[in-house]
Design a protein around this motif. Structure first.
Motif, PDB file in Angstrom:
ATOM      1  N   ASP A  10       3.108 -57.261  21.074  1.00  0.00           N
ATOM      2  CA  ASP A  10       2.540 -57.058  19.418  1.00  0.00           C
ATOM      3  C   ASP A  10       1.845 -58.416  18.787  1.00  0.00           C
ATOM      4  N   ASP A  11       1.217 -58.818  18.729  1.00  0.00           N
ATOM      5  CA  ASP A  11       0.476 -60.001  18.104  1.00  0.00           C
ATOM      6  C   ASP A  11      -0.434 -59.749  16.627  1.00  0.00           C
ATOM      7  N   SER A  12       0.403 -58.804  15.941  1.00  0.00           N
ATOM      8  CA  SER A  12      -0.124 -58.497  14.453  1.00  0.00           C
ATOM      9  C   SER A  12       0.587 -59.502  13.881  1.00  0.00           C
ATOM     10  N   PRO A  13      -0.256 -60.086  12.961  1.00  0.00           N
ATOM     11  CA  PRO A  13       0.295 -60.721  11.300  1.00  0.00           C
ATOM     12  C   PRO A  13       0.553 -59.912  10.558  1.00  0.00           C
ATOM     13  N   LEU A  14       0.540 -59.046  10.036  1.00  0.00           N
ATOM     14  CA  LEU A  14       0.633 -57.678   9.304  1.00  0.00           C
ATOM     15  C   LEU A  14       2.574 -57.723   9.395  1.00  0.00           C
ATOM     16  N   THR A  15       2.568 -57.102   8.244  1.00  0.00           N
ATOM     17  CA  THR A  15       4.123 -56.602   8.188  1.00  0.00           C
ATOM     18  C   THR A  15       3.729 -55.152   8.034  1.00  0.00           C
ATOM     19  N   ASP A  16       4.892 -54.875   8.351  1.00  0.00           N
ATOM     20  CA  ASP A  16       5.141 -53.042   8.159  1.00  0.00           C
ATOM     21  C   ASP A  16       4.203 -52.369   6.691  1.00  0.00           C
ATOM     22  N   ARG A  17       5.051 -52.885   5.923  1.00  0.00           N
ATOM     23  CA  ARG A  17       4.564 -52.806   4.874  1.00  0.00           C
ATOM     24  C   ARG A  17       2.525 -52.872   4.774  1.00  0.00           C
ATOM     25  N   GLU A  18       2.320 -53.828   5.072  1.00  0.00           N
ATOM     26  CA  GLU A  18       0.619 -53.788   5.450  1.00  0.00           C
ATOM     27  C   GLU A  18      -0.131 -53.099   6.155  1.00  0.00           C
TER      28      GLU A  18
END
Length: 200
Positions: free
Chosen positions: A136-144
């Motif tokens: 996983d390379d997502s820069p987003l947090t779980d809440r985002e």
């Protein structure tokens, strides 16, 4: 005998598994469901040892159904079947208490073995699915990701706040952060961007 509820909107696959799983292990299919809402009702009525549920179904999807089921039965063992295990989805499912993940292309004997593993109180995640989560390379947090997921569902900021039990200002902050990280102009673009990269 392991009593299971089997939930999948693909009637052919559901009927095949219903016929084959009892031949591969000491399993009894006590109820079937064609969508998430039916799965919730079937679990309430039959209280199975293991729920086997498809991730992607119309209406109430697998994750939404699991969230409702776990609220009623926090001890419920759940095996999720999926074709496309996006990392964000895997993380969310694990947080909701899903103990097993298996590809829908797995052999029925393998699915039966995982059902036995979960019934014994253990976890099992398909290695291929697990590898996707590691990559996983997502820069987003779980809440985002949560607020973008609700945006994709067509919810307003007020509706997102109510559904996620957050203040509207907090929701706007998460959306603003997500737009900044994805370099998009609005929350809907950010949601589409995240979905296209399989972060949601």
């Amino acid at each position: 005998m392991i009593r299971i509820v089997l939930a999948d909107d693909e009637a052919l696959l559901r009927s095949a598994l219903s016929a084959l799983l009892p031949m591969k292990a000491d399993i009894e299919v006590i109820a079937e469901a064609a969508d998430g809402a039916e799965a919730v009702e079937a679990v309430r009525e039959h209280r199975p040892d293991v729920l086997v549920i498809d991730l992607e179904m119309p209406g109430t999807d697998g994750l939404a159904a699991v969230e409702r089921i776990r609220a009623d039965r926090p001890e419920q063992a759940i095996l999720m079947l999926t074709r496309h295990a996006r990392p964000g989805v895997l993380r969310r499912a694990l947080k909701l208490g899903v103990r097993g993940f298996v590809s829908k292309s797995a052999h029925p004997a393998a699915i039966a073995a995982v059902i036995e593993t979960l019934h014994a109180g253990k976890r099992w995640i398909d290695p291929e699915i697990s590898a996707l989560a590691v990559l996983d390379d997502s820069p987003l947090t779980d809440r985002e990701l949560d607020v973008l997921r609700e945006t994709l569902a067509g919810c307003s900021v007020a509706e997102i706040a109510a559904r996620l039990h957050l203040a509207e200002g907090t929701v706007r902050n998460y959306l603003s952060n997500a737009m900044h990280k994805t370099q998009t102009r609005n929350r809907r673009e950010a949601a589409r961007y995240a979905r296209a990269r399989e972060w949601l």
